[in-house]
Design an enzyme around this catalytic site. Sequence first.
Site, PDB file in Angstrom:
ATOM      1  N   ASP A 111      20.902  19.895  31.427  1.00  0.00           N
ATOM      2  CA  ASP A 111      22.318  20.202  31.206  1.00  0.00           C
ATOM      3  C   ASP A 111      22.783  20.934  32.451  1.00  0.00           C
ATOM      4  O   ASP A 111      22.006  21.636  33.094  1.00  0.00           O
ATOM      5  CB  ASP A 111      22.602  20.998  29.917  1.00  0.00           C
ATOM      6  CG  ASP A 111      21.618  22.110  29.593  1.00  0.00           C
ATOM      7  OD1 ASP A 111      21.170  22.812  30.534  1.00  0.00           O
ATOM      8  OD2 ASP A 111      21.318  22.298  28.395  1.00  0.00           O
ATOM      9  N   ASN A 162       5.735  21.501  31.202  1.00  0.00           N
ATOM     10  CA  ASN A 162       7.200  21.516  31.258  1.00  0.00           C
ATOM     11  C   ASN A 162       7.697  22.943  31.487  1.00  0.00           C
ATOM     12  O   ASN A 162       7.172  23.884  30.890  1.00  0.00           O
ATOM     13  CB  ASN A 162       7.680  21.012  29.877  1.00  0.00           C
ATOM     14  CG  ASN A 162       9.125  20.632  29.808  1.00  0.00           C
ATOM     15  OD1 ASN A 162       9.629  19.931  30.684  1.00  0.00           O
ATOM     16  ND2 ASN A 162       9.803  21.080  28.754  1.00  0.00           N
ATOM     17  N   GLU A 178       6.622  26.144  29.371  1.00  0.00           N
ATOM     18  CA  GLU A 178       7.017  27.465  29.872  1.00  0.00           C
ATOM     19  C   GLU A 178       5.837  28.442  29.960  1.00  0.00           C
ATOM     20  O   GLU A 178       5.881  29.536  29.396  1.00  0.00           O
ATOM     21  CB  GLU A 178       8.149  28.036  29.010  1.00  0.00           C
ATOM     22  CG  GLU A 178       9.335  27.089  28.953  1.00  0.00           C
ATOM     23  CD  GLU A 178      10.519  27.614  28.150  1.00  0.00           C
ATOM     24  OE1 GLU A 178      10.389  28.640  27.473  1.00  0.00           O
ATOM     25  OE2 GLU A 178      11.591  26.987  28.236  1.00  0.00           O
ATOM     26  N   HIS A 236      17.764  22.870  33.342  1.00  0.00           N
ATOM     27  CA  HIS A 236      18.931  23.598  32.812  1.00  0.00           C
ATOM     28  C   HIS A 236      19.607  24.204  34.033  1.00  0.00           C
ATOM     29  O   HIS A 236      19.221  25.285  34.506  1.00  0.00           O
ATOM     30  CB  HIS A 236      18.488  24.677  31.822  1.00  0.00           C
ATOM     31  CG  HIS A 236      17.827  24.103  30.598  1.00  0.00           C
ATOM     32  ND1 HIS A 236      18.511  23.357  29.666  1.00  0.00           N
ATOM     33  CD2 HIS A 236      16.539  24.150  30.161  1.00  0.00           C
ATOM     34  CE1 HIS A 236      17.682  22.979  28.703  1.00  0.00           C
ATOM     35  NE2 HIS A 236      16.478  23.441  28.987  1.00  0.00           N
ATOM     36  N   GLU A 246      15.148  18.158  30.191  1.00  0.00           N
ATOM     37  CA  GLU A 246      16.095  18.875  29.314  1.00  0.00           C
ATOM     38  C   GLU A 246      17.416  19.132  30.045  1.00  0.00           C
ATOM     39  O   GLU A 246      17.949  20.247  30.003  1.00  0.00           O
ATOM     40  CB  GLU A 246      15.500  20.222  28.863  1.00  0.00           C
ATOM     41  CG  GLU A 246      14.157  20.122  28.175  1.00  0.00           C
ATOM     42  CD  GLU A 246      13.634  21.453  27.637  1.00  0.00           C
ATOM     43  OE1 GLU A 246      14.415  22.427  27.551  1.00  0.00           O
ATOM     44  OE2 GLU A 246      12.440  21.512  27.315  1.00  0.00           O
TER      45      GLU A 246
END
Length: 380
Positions: A299, A232, A190, A268, A297
Amino acid sequence: MKKASILLLVLMLILVGCQSDEVTKTEVNTSETETVDTKDTEEIEVEEVVEEEVKEPFVVNPESLRAKAAEHGIYIGAAVSMGDFGFDNYLNTLFNEYSMMTTENLMKWDRISAVKRGSYNFVAPDMILQHAKDHDMVMRGHAIVWHDSRPDWLKVAWTKEELTEVLEEYIEDVMGHFKGEIHSWDVLNEIISDENGAFRESRWYEIMGTDYIRVALIKAREVDPNAKLIINDYSIEEINPKSDALYELAKELIDEGVPLDGIGFQSHLVSGGIDFDSMQANIDRFQELGLEVQFTEIDIRVLAPFTEERMAVQKEDYKQLMKMALDNDIDTFVLWGVSDTQSWVPMWFQDYGSPLIFDNVYEKKGGYYGMMEALEEHEQ
Ligand code: XIL
Protein backbone atom coordinates in the site's frame (compact mmCIF):
# COMPACT_ATOMS: atom_id res chain seq x y z
CA MET A 1 -50.33 -70.30 17.96
CA LYS A 2 -48.33 -67.84 20.02
CA LYS A 3 -45.04 -69.50 19.02
CA ALA A 4 -46.00 -69.42 15.37
CA SER A 5 -46.69 -65.69 15.37
CA ILE A 6 -43.40 -64.94 17.14
CA LEU A 7 -41.57 -67.02 14.55
CA LEU A 8 -43.33 -65.14 11.75
CA LEU A 9 -42.41 -61.83 13.28
CA VAL A 10 -38.76 -62.84 13.58
CA LEU A 11 -38.75 -63.99 9.95
CA MET A 12 -40.24 -60.70 8.78
CA LEU A 13 -37.70 -58.74 10.73
CA ILE A 14 -34.85 -60.71 9.16
CA LEU A 15 -36.25 -60.08 5.67
CA VAL A 16 -36.68 -56.37 6.28
CA GLY A 17 -33.15 -56.28 7.67
CA CYS A 18 -31.78 -57.94 4.52
CA GLN A 19 -33.62 -55.58 2.22
CA SER A 20 -32.74 -52.37 3.91
CA ASP A 21 -29.13 -53.47 4.10
CA GLU A 22 -28.88 -54.10 0.40
CA VAL A 23 -30.78 -50.99 -0.61
CA THR A 24 -28.64 -48.77 1.57
CA LYS A 25 -25.55 -50.19 -0.06
CA THR A 26 -26.80 -49.34 -3.52
CA GLU A 27 -27.83 -45.85 -2.52
CA VAL A 28 -24.26 -44.87 -1.87
CA ASN A 29 -23.22 -46.53 -5.10
CA THR A 30 -22.65 -44.10 -7.94
CA SER A 31 -23.79 -46.24 -10.89
CA GLU A 32 -26.93 -44.99 -12.52
CA THR A 33 -29.26 -47.99 -12.66
CA GLU A 34 -28.71 -51.12 -10.74
CA THR A 35 -30.51 -54.33 -10.26
CA VAL A 36 -30.33 -55.34 -6.69
CA ASP A 37 -30.57 -58.85 -5.55
CA THR A 38 -32.33 -58.76 -2.24
CA LYS A 39 -31.62 -62.46 -1.76
CA ASP A 40 -34.85 -64.10 -0.85
CA THR A 41 -37.27 -61.42 -1.97
CA GLU A 42 -38.01 -59.95 -5.39
CA GLU A 43 -35.59 -57.91 -7.47
CA ILE A 44 -35.93 -54.18 -7.16
CA GLU A 45 -34.53 -51.50 -9.40
CA VAL A 46 -32.88 -48.50 -7.85
CA GLU A 47 -32.78 -45.48 -10.08
CA GLU A 48 -29.93 -43.17 -9.05
CA VAL A 49 -30.05 -39.56 -10.04
CA VAL A 50 -26.48 -38.40 -10.05
CA GLU A 51 -26.55 -34.69 -9.55
CA GLU A 52 -23.33 -33.04 -10.49
CA GLU A 53 -23.08 -29.36 -9.95
CA VAL A 54 -21.91 -27.92 -13.25
CA LYS A 55 -19.84 -24.82 -12.63
CA GLU A 56 -19.55 -22.24 -15.35
CA PRO A 57 -15.87 -21.77 -16.16
CA PHE A 58 -14.66 -18.38 -15.02
CA VAL A 59 -13.75 -16.08 -17.88
CA VAL A 60 -11.10 -13.43 -17.32
CA ASN A 61 -11.74 -10.09 -19.01
CA PRO A 62 -8.74 -9.56 -21.33
CA GLU A 63 -8.75 -5.83 -20.57
CA SER A 64 -8.48 -6.30 -16.79
CA LEU A 65 -5.39 -5.60 -14.72
CA ARG A 66 -4.98 -9.28 -13.89
CA ALA A 67 -5.09 -10.23 -17.57
CA LYS A 68 -2.57 -7.57 -18.59
CA ALA A 69 -0.27 -8.57 -15.75
CA ALA A 70 -0.64 -12.27 -16.60
CA GLU A 71 0.76 -11.51 -20.06
CA HIS A 72 3.98 -10.70 -18.20
CA GLY A 73 3.76 -13.60 -15.76
CA ILE A 74 2.73 -11.37 -12.85
CA TYR A 75 0.02 -12.14 -10.31
CA ILE A 76 -1.95 -9.18 -8.96
CA GLY A 77 -2.88 -10.09 -5.42
CA ALA A 78 -5.15 -8.77 -2.71
CA ALA A 79 -5.35 -9.34 1.02
CA VAL A 80 -8.88 -10.51 1.80
CA SER A 81 -11.16 -10.88 4.83
CA MET A 82 -14.20 -13.16 5.05
CA GLY A 83 -16.56 -10.38 6.17
CA ASP A 84 -16.23 -8.63 2.82
CA PHE A 85 -17.32 -11.67 0.80
CA GLY A 86 -20.96 -10.67 1.26
CA PHE A 87 -20.64 -7.63 -0.98
CA ASP A 88 -21.11 -7.86 -4.75
CA ASN A 89 -18.95 -4.91 -5.68
CA TYR A 90 -16.12 -6.30 -3.54
CA LEU A 91 -16.36 -9.73 -5.17
CA ASN A 92 -16.65 -8.31 -8.69
CA THR A 93 -13.51 -6.27 -8.22
CA LEU A 94 -11.63 -9.08 -6.49
CA PHE A 95 -12.40 -11.77 -9.06
CA ASN A 96 -12.12 -9.61 -12.15
CA GLU A 97 -9.02 -7.57 -11.37
CA TYR A 98 -6.93 -9.81 -9.09
CA SER A 99 -5.38 -13.22 -9.67
CA MET A 100 -3.94 -13.98 -6.23
CA MET A 101 -5.30 -13.86 -2.67
CA THR A 102 -3.72 -13.66 0.76
CA THR A 103 -5.83 -13.80 3.90
CA GLU A 104 -5.26 -10.55 5.76
CA ASN A 105 -5.67 -12.18 9.18
CA LEU A 106 -7.48 -15.51 8.88
CA MET A 107 -4.44 -17.74 8.46
CA LYS A 108 -2.47 -16.21 11.31
CA TRP A 109 -1.71 -18.50 14.25
CA ASP A 110 -4.08 -16.76 16.68
CA ARG A 111 -6.96 -17.21 14.23
CA ILE A 112 -6.33 -20.67 12.90
CA SER A 113 -5.56 -22.22 16.28
CA ALA A 114 -7.12 -19.81 18.74
CA VAL A 115 -8.31 -22.16 21.43
CA LYS A 116 -5.86 -24.92 22.18
CA ARG A 117 -2.90 -26.86 20.90
CA GLY A 118 -3.83 -29.21 18.09
CA SER A 119 -7.25 -27.67 17.45
CA TYR A 120 -7.75 -25.74 14.23
CA ASN A 121 -10.40 -23.73 12.45
CA PHE A 122 -9.93 -24.01 8.72
CA VAL A 123 -13.49 -23.12 7.71
CA ALA A 124 -12.95 -19.57 6.45
CA PRO A 125 -9.55 -20.17 4.79
CA ASP A 126 -10.96 -23.25 3.06
CA MET A 127 -13.87 -21.22 1.70
CA ILE A 128 -11.50 -18.56 0.47
CA LEU A 129 -9.27 -21.16 -1.15
CA GLN A 130 -12.32 -22.56 -2.96
CA HIS A 131 -13.19 -19.08 -4.23
CA ALA A 132 -9.62 -18.76 -5.47
CA LYS A 133 -9.84 -22.04 -7.36
CA ASP A 134 -13.24 -21.17 -8.82
CA HIS A 135 -11.83 -17.94 -10.21
CA ASP A 136 -8.47 -19.15 -11.45
CA MET A 137 -6.59 -17.43 -8.68
CA VAL A 138 -3.67 -18.64 -6.57
CA MET A 139 -3.22 -18.28 -2.80
CA ARG A 140 -0.38 -17.06 -0.62
CA GLY A 141 -0.15 -18.34 2.94
CA HIS A 142 0.27 -15.66 5.60
CA ALA A 143 1.85 -16.33 8.07
CA ILE A 144 3.35 -19.12 10.19
CA VAL A 145 5.65 -17.49 12.77
CA TRP A 146 4.75 -13.91 13.69
CA HIS A 147 5.53 -12.42 17.09
CA ASP A 148 2.27 -10.48 16.93
CA SER A 149 0.03 -13.48 16.46
CA ARG A 150 0.15 -15.88 19.37
CA PRO A 151 -2.95 -17.37 20.98
CA ASP A 152 -2.96 -17.50 24.78
CA TRP A 153 -2.16 -21.21 24.86
CA LEU A 154 1.11 -20.48 23.08
CA LYS A 155 2.16 -17.91 25.65
CA VAL A 156 3.01 -20.37 28.43
CA ALA A 157 6.59 -20.91 29.50
CA TRP A 158 7.84 -23.55 27.11
CA THR A 159 11.31 -24.99 27.18
CA LYS A 160 13.26 -24.85 23.94
CA GLU A 161 12.53 -28.53 23.28
CA GLU A 162 8.80 -28.11 23.91
CA LEU A 163 8.50 -25.04 21.75
CA THR A 164 10.39 -26.75 18.93
CA GLU A 165 7.91 -29.59 19.07
CA VAL A 166 4.94 -27.20 19.13
CA LEU A 167 6.28 -25.30 16.11
CA GLU A 168 6.94 -28.44 14.09
CA GLU A 169 3.53 -29.84 14.96
CA TYR A 170 1.81 -26.60 13.94
CA ILE A 171 3.61 -26.51 10.60
CA GLU A 172 2.82 -30.15 10.00
CA ASP A 173 -0.88 -29.61 10.68
CA VAL A 174 -1.44 -26.24 9.06
CA MET A 175 0.85 -26.38 6.06
CA GLY A 176 -0.11 -30.03 5.74
CA HIS A 177 -3.79 -29.07 5.55
CA PHE A 178 -3.12 -26.74 2.60
CA LYS A 179 -0.44 -28.90 1.02
CA GLY A 180 -0.09 -28.37 -2.73
CA GLU A 181 -2.52 -25.43 -2.74
CA ILE A 182 -0.29 -22.54 -1.74
CA HIS A 183 1.96 -20.57 -4.10
CA SER A 184 4.15 -19.17 -1.29
CA TRP A 185 4.10 -19.23 2.50
CA ASP A 186 5.35 -16.44 4.72
CA VAL A 187 7.03 -18.91 7.04
CA LEU A 188 8.67 -16.13 9.05
CA ASN A 189 7.17 -12.70 9.41
CA GLU A 190 8.94 -9.61 10.78
CA ILE A 191 11.85 -11.32 12.53
CA ILE A 192 14.26 -8.39 12.32
CA SER A 193 13.75 -5.47 14.69
CA ASP A 194 13.74 -1.84 13.63
CA GLU A 195 16.71 -0.98 15.80
CA ASN A 196 19.87 -1.40 13.77
CA GLY A 197 18.77 -4.67 12.31
CA ALA A 198 19.11 -6.78 15.45
CA PHE A 199 16.94 -9.88 15.68
CA ARG A 200 13.50 -9.07 17.02
CA GLU A 201 13.31 -9.98 20.69
CA SER A 202 10.19 -12.05 20.41
CA ARG A 203 9.36 -14.98 22.67
CA TRP A 204 10.50 -17.22 19.83
CA TYR A 205 13.90 -15.60 19.92
CA GLU A 206 14.10 -15.54 23.71
CA ILE A 207 13.36 -19.25 23.99
CA MET A 208 14.94 -20.68 20.86
CA GLY A 209 17.54 -18.10 19.81
CA THR A 210 17.67 -17.98 16.02
CA ASP A 211 17.04 -21.73 15.80
CA TYR A 212 13.31 -21.20 15.39
CA ILE A 213 14.09 -19.78 11.96
CA ARG A 214 15.86 -22.95 10.86
CA VAL A 215 13.36 -25.30 12.49
CA ALA A 216 10.47 -23.54 10.74
CA LEU A 217 12.06 -23.49 7.29
CA ILE A 218 13.28 -27.08 7.39
CA LYS A 219 9.92 -28.38 8.57
CA ALA A 220 8.03 -26.21 6.07
CA ARG A 221 9.98 -27.66 3.14
CA GLU A 222 9.38 -31.17 4.39
CA VAL A 223 5.63 -30.64 4.75
CA ASP A 224 4.89 -28.80 1.49
CA PRO A 225 7.80 -29.10 -0.92
CA ASN A 226 5.92 -27.19 -3.63
CA ALA A 227 5.28 -24.01 -1.66
CA LYS A 228 7.85 -21.26 -1.93
CA LEU A 229 9.24 -20.47 1.50
CA ILE A 230 9.47 -16.78 2.25
CA ILE A 231 10.84 -14.53 4.98
CA ASN A 232 8.61 -11.46 4.97
CA ASP A 233 9.23 -8.03 6.49
CA TYR A 234 8.54 -4.30 6.29
CA SER A 235 11.03 -1.44 5.85
CA ILE A 236 13.43 -3.78 4.06
CA GLU A 237 12.59 -2.56 0.56
CA GLU A 238 15.58 -0.22 0.39
CA ILE A 239 19.17 -0.66 1.49
CA ASN A 240 19.32 0.13 5.23
CA PRO A 241 20.48 -1.59 8.44
CA LYS A 242 17.35 -3.72 8.59
CA SER A 243 17.64 -5.06 5.03
CA ASP A 244 21.41 -5.48 5.57
CA ALA A 245 20.67 -7.73 8.53
CA LEU A 246 18.14 -9.74 6.56
CA TYR A 247 20.62 -10.05 3.72
CA GLU A 248 23.28 -11.42 6.09
CA LEU A 249 20.79 -13.86 7.59
CA ALA A 250 19.66 -15.06 4.15
CA LYS A 251 23.28 -15.60 3.12
CA GLU A 252 23.96 -17.58 6.26
CA LEU A 253 20.89 -19.78 5.82
CA ILE A 254 21.79 -20.50 2.21
CA ASP A 255 25.37 -21.38 3.21
CA GLU A 256 24.01 -23.77 5.81
CA GLY A 257 21.70 -25.38 3.28
CA VAL A 258 18.53 -24.29 5.08
CA PRO A 259 15.64 -24.15 2.59
CA LEU A 260 14.61 -20.61 1.64
CA ASP A 261 13.12 -19.44 -1.67
CA GLY A 262 12.61 -15.76 -1.28
CA ILE A 263 12.20 -12.51 0.56
CA GLY A 264 8.84 -10.77 0.87
CA PHE A 265 9.07 -7.02 0.68
CA GLN A 266 5.86 -6.08 2.45
CA SER A 267 6.01 -2.65 0.78
CA HIS A 268 3.92 -0.55 3.15
CA LEU A 269 5.26 2.57 1.50
CA VAL A 270 4.81 6.32 1.80
CA SER A 271 3.95 8.14 -1.40
CA GLY A 272 6.66 10.49 -2.60
CA GLY A 273 9.24 8.97 -0.26
CA ILE A 274 10.35 5.84 -2.10
CA ASP A 275 13.99 5.57 -3.18
CA PHE A 276 13.57 3.34 -6.23
CA ASP A 277 17.32 3.25 -6.98
CA SER A 278 18.06 1.91 -3.54
CA MET A 279 15.24 -0.56 -3.93
CA GLN A 280 16.72 -1.76 -7.23
CA ALA A 281 20.14 -2.29 -5.65
CA ASN A 282 18.49 -4.19 -2.81
CA ILE A 283 16.53 -6.45 -5.16
CA ASP A 284 19.75 -7.10 -7.09
CA ARG A 285 21.65 -8.32 -4.06
CA PHE A 286 18.91 -10.69 -2.91
CA GLN A 287 18.44 -12.06 -6.41
CA GLU A 288 22.20 -12.57 -6.71
CA LEU A 289 21.88 -14.96 -3.75
CA GLY A 290 19.49 -16.98 -5.90
CA LEU A 291 16.45 -15.80 -3.94
CA GLU A 292 13.32 -14.38 -5.41
CA VAL A 293 11.78 -11.13 -4.28
CA GLN A 294 8.04 -10.75 -3.87
CA PHE A 295 5.94 -7.65 -3.15
CA THR A 296 3.60 -9.06 -0.55
CA GLU A 297 1.58 -6.33 1.22
CA ILE A 298 1.67 -3.25 -0.96
CA ASP A 299 0.00 0.00 0.00
CA ILE A 300 1.32 3.45 -0.78
CA ARG A 301 -0.16 5.83 1.74
CA VAL A 302 -0.79 9.48 0.99
CA LEU A 303 -0.69 12.32 3.51
CA ALA A 304 -4.08 14.02 3.90
CA PRO A 305 -5.53 16.06 2.30
CA PHE A 306 -5.48 13.97 -0.86
CA THR A 307 -4.94 16.75 -3.38
CA GLU A 308 -4.71 16.15 -7.11
CA GLU A 309 -0.96 16.73 -6.95
CA ARG A 310 -0.47 14.16 -4.20
CA MET A 311 -2.60 11.61 -6.00
CA ALA A 312 -0.60 12.18 -9.18
CA VAL A 313 2.57 11.38 -7.24
CA GLN A 314 0.95 8.19 -5.93
CA LYS A 315 -0.02 7.19 -9.47
CA GLU A 316 3.64 7.55 -10.49
CA ASP A 317 4.73 5.52 -7.44
CA TYR A 318 2.48 2.64 -8.46
CA LYS A 319 3.75 2.87 -12.02
CA GLN A 320 7.37 2.72 -10.85
CA LEU A 321 6.69 -0.17 -8.52
CA MET A 322 5.06 -2.17 -11.31
CA LYS A 323 7.98 -1.28 -13.58
CA MET A 324 10.27 -2.63 -10.89
CA ALA A 325 8.34 -5.92 -10.85
CA LEU A 326 8.52 -6.13 -14.64
CA ASP A 327 12.23 -5.30 -14.86
CA ASN A 328 13.16 -7.83 -12.19
CA ASP A 329 10.88 -10.76 -13.02
CA ILE A 330 8.96 -10.37 -9.79
CA ASP A 331 5.81 -12.46 -10.16
CA THR A 332 4.02 -11.49 -6.94
CA PHE A 333 2.43 -8.04 -6.65
CA VAL A 334 0.00 -8.18 -3.72
CA LEU A 335 -2.00 -5.18 -2.51
CA TRP A 336 -2.98 -5.08 1.16
CA GLY A 337 -6.72 -4.87 0.46
CA VAL A 338 -9.05 -4.86 -2.54
CA SER A 339 -10.04 -1.20 -2.16
CA ASP A 340 -9.40 1.70 0.21
CA THR A 341 -12.46 0.61 2.21
CA GLN A 342 -10.62 -2.41 3.60
CA SER A 343 -7.24 -0.81 4.20
CA TRP A 344 -5.67 -0.90 7.64
CA VAL A 345 -3.82 2.38 6.85
CA PRO A 346 -6.24 5.03 8.17
CA MET A 347 -6.45 3.17 11.48
CA TRP A 348 -2.74 2.62 11.92
CA PHE A 349 -1.12 5.70 10.38
CA GLN A 350 -2.56 8.95 11.57
CA ASP A 351 -3.16 11.57 8.85
CA TYR A 352 -2.51 9.08 6.06
CA GLY A 353 -4.95 7.36 3.74
CA SER A 354 -6.03 6.60 0.16
CA PRO A 355 -3.37 3.88 -0.11
CA LEU A 356 -4.77 1.40 -2.67
CA ILE A 357 -5.79 1.29 -6.34
CA PHE A 358 -9.58 1.26 -5.96
CA ASP A 359 -11.43 3.91 -3.94
CA ASN A 360 -14.17 3.43 -1.38
CA VAL A 361 -16.80 2.83 -4.08
CA TYR A 362 -14.54 0.54 -6.11
CA GLU A 363 -13.71 3.13 -8.77
CA LYS A 364 -10.28 2.72 -10.33
CA LYS A 365 -7.75 5.23 -9.04
CA GLY A 366 -4.60 6.72 -10.52
CA GLY A 367 -2.50 3.87 -9.14
CA TYR A 368 -4.50 1.38 -11.18
CA TYR A 369 -3.87 3.35 -14.37
CA GLY A 370 -0.21 3.82 -13.44
CA MET A 371 0.21 0.05 -13.15
CA MET A 372 -1.62 -0.45 -16.47
CA GLU A 373 0.67 2.05 -18.17
CA ALA A 374 3.76 0.26 -16.90
CA LEU A 375 2.40 -3.05 -18.17
CA GLU A 376 1.50 -1.63 -21.57
CA GLU A 377 4.80 0.18 -22.01
CA HIS A 378 6.91 -2.80 -21.03
CA GLU A 379 8.48 -4.80 -23.86
CA GLN A 380 7.26 -8.39 -23.72
C1 XIL B 1 -2.42 -6.28 9.77
C2 XIL B 1 -3.88 -6.32 9.32
O1 XIL B 1 -4.01 -5.60 8.13
C3 XIL B 1 -4.77 -5.75 10.39
O2 XIL B 1 -6.13 -5.96 10.04
C4 XIL B 1 -4.48 -6.42 11.73
O3 XIL B 1 -5.24 -5.79 12.73
C5 XIL B 1 -3.01 -6.35 12.06
O4 XIL B 1 -2.27 -6.91 11.01
N1 XIL B 1 2.45 -6.68 8.46
C6 XIL B 1 1.86 -7.90 8.31
C7 XIL B 1 0.38 -8.01 8.28
O5 XIL B 1 2.57 -8.90 8.08
O6 XIL B 1 -0.06 -9.24 8.79
C8 XIL B 1 -0.26 -6.86 9.02
O7 XIL B 1 -1.65 -6.96 8.82
C9 XIL B 1 0.29 -5.55 8.53
C10 XIL B 1 1.76 -5.46 8.75
